[in-house]
Design a protein around this motif. Sequence first.
Motif, short mmCIF file in Angstrom:
data_model
loop_
_atom_site.label_atom_id
_atom_site.label_comp_id
_atom_site.label_asym_id
_atom_site.label_seq_id
_atom_site.Cartn_x
_atom_site.Cartn_y
_atom_site.Cartn_z
N TYR A 3 28.75 2.99 -8.57
CA TYR A 3 29.19 1.65 -8.19
C TYR A 3 30.72 1.54 -8.29
O TYR A 3 31.37 1.09 -7.34
CB TYR A 3 28.53 0.60 -9.08
CG TYR A 3 28.99 -0.81 -8.77
CD1 TYR A 3 28.37 -1.55 -7.76
CD2 TYR A 3 30.05 -1.38 -9.46
CE1 TYR A 3 28.81 -2.84 -7.46
CE2 TYR A 3 30.50 -2.66 -9.17
CZ TYR A 3 29.87 -3.39 -8.16
OH TYR A 3 30.32 -4.65 -7.87
N ASP A 4 31.28 1.97 -9.41
CA ASP A 4 32.72 1.89 -9.59
C ASP A 4 33.47 2.74 -8.58
O ASP A 4 34.50 2.34 -8.03
CB ASP A 4 33.10 2.31 -11.01
CG ASP A 4 32.63 1.32 -12.06
OD1 ASP A 4 32.48 0.13 -11.72
OD2 ASP A 4 32.41 1.73 -13.21
N VAL A 5 32.97 3.94 -8.33
CA VAL A 5 33.62 4.85 -7.39
C VAL A 5 33.60 4.27 -5.99
O VAL A 5 34.63 4.20 -5.31
CB VAL A 5 32.94 6.24 -7.40
CG1 VAL A 5 33.50 7.11 -6.28
CG2 VAL A 5 33.13 6.92 -8.74
N LEU A 6 32.44 3.83 -5.54
CA LEU A 6 32.30 3.32 -4.17
C LEU A 6 33.15 2.08 -3.94
O LEU A 6 33.89 2.00 -2.95
CB LEU A 6 30.83 3.02 -3.88
CG LEU A 6 29.89 4.23 -3.81
CD1 LEU A 6 28.44 3.76 -3.74
CD2 LEU A 6 30.20 5.10 -2.62
N ARG A 22 19.80 4.63 -3.01
CA ARG A 22 20.01 4.42 -4.44
C ARG A 22 20.85 5.57 -4.98
O ARG A 22 20.42 6.72 -4.96
CB ARG A 22 18.66 4.34 -5.16
CG ARG A 22 18.76 4.01 -6.64
CD ARG A 22 19.24 2.59 -6.86
NE ARG A 22 19.27 2.26 -8.26
CZ ARG A 22 18.24 1.72 -8.94
NH1 ARG A 22 17.12 1.44 -8.29
NH2 ARG A 22 18.34 1.44 -10.22
N LEU A 23 22.06 5.26 -5.43
CA LEU A 23 22.98 6.28 -5.95
C LEU A 23 23.34 5.92 -7.38
O LEU A 23 24.23 5.11 -7.63
CB LEU A 23 24.25 6.33 -5.08
CG LEU A 23 24.06 6.57 -3.58
CD1 LEU A 23 25.36 6.43 -2.85
CD2 LEU A 23 23.45 7.93 -3.33
N GLY A 24 22.67 6.52 -8.34
CA GLY A 24 22.95 6.25 -9.74
C GLY A 24 22.82 4.77 -10.05
O GLY A 24 21.74 4.19 -9.91
N ASP A 25 23.93 4.14 -10.44
CA ASP A 25 23.88 2.73 -10.81
C ASP A 25 24.19 1.80 -9.63
O ASP A 25 24.44 0.61 -9.82
CB ASP A 25 24.87 2.44 -11.95
CG ASP A 25 26.32 2.69 -11.54
OD1 ASP A 25 26.53 3.35 -10.51
OD2 ASP A 25 27.22 2.22 -12.25
N ALA A 26 24.19 2.34 -8.40
CA ALA A 26 24.52 1.52 -7.23
C ALA A 26 23.39 1.53 -6.21
O ALA A 26 22.79 2.57 -5.92
CB ALA A 26 25.79 2.04 -6.57
#
Length: 234
Positions: free
Chosen positions: A111-114, A14-18
Amino acid sequence: MSVWDIVFDCSEQRLGDALVQLFRIDTAQYHPPVDAVDAVPHMHQFYELHVLSEGTHRYHIGEKTVPVRAGELLIIKPGTQHRSVTPTHGLTYSVLGLGITRQGSESGRFYDVLTDCLNRAAETAIPLPEPIVERIYRYSHAAPSASIRQYCRRQLKACEIIISLMEAIVDEDSPYTATEGTDLAIMLDTFVSSSNVTLQEMAERLNYSPRHLSRIIKKRYGKGLRELRGENKV
């Protein structure tokens, strides 16, 4: 037995919003190697990662043909039609599935970065350092976890693989490039967008002095922290 046997020994991070799920697509269950034949075109709803350890192969993605050599990574985007690699002599490789889903209104832009980094790097052969290729091979071909200890170790190995892959695929033109590394870039995006986190707290968390962190932020975003938050009204 089908050619692809997806093993649900999934590792979740779980990474922030992702929510990031890494799982292997088992190639160890193949019948004995034969000459390559055309596989049936298909698609997945997750990123498919192919890493060659030995040999070369030509992948067919839509109307495109991509040659991949030993030590290189190929990323196939979700919803992209492709033909899977089939067993051949002299070919050793690993296949991983990477699922990324946005989690509600959680803080952070993971999410956006990944997804943006993966999409930018897709459908082209990307050289990987030898230790990463070996690490992915061991992860991909290991037996499913048989104990809590093995499960926890696989979670840690999966996290290392995800970070290593992100470091490898970010190019100089990417807006997420940072001299200190991709993992720091992701953390900075999260902190900068959180108005309740002070520069001092950010510096302590990242093990930098506030002055040095200010320079990193200015270099990455072109503006200071106060100016960024004022513009973003955060």
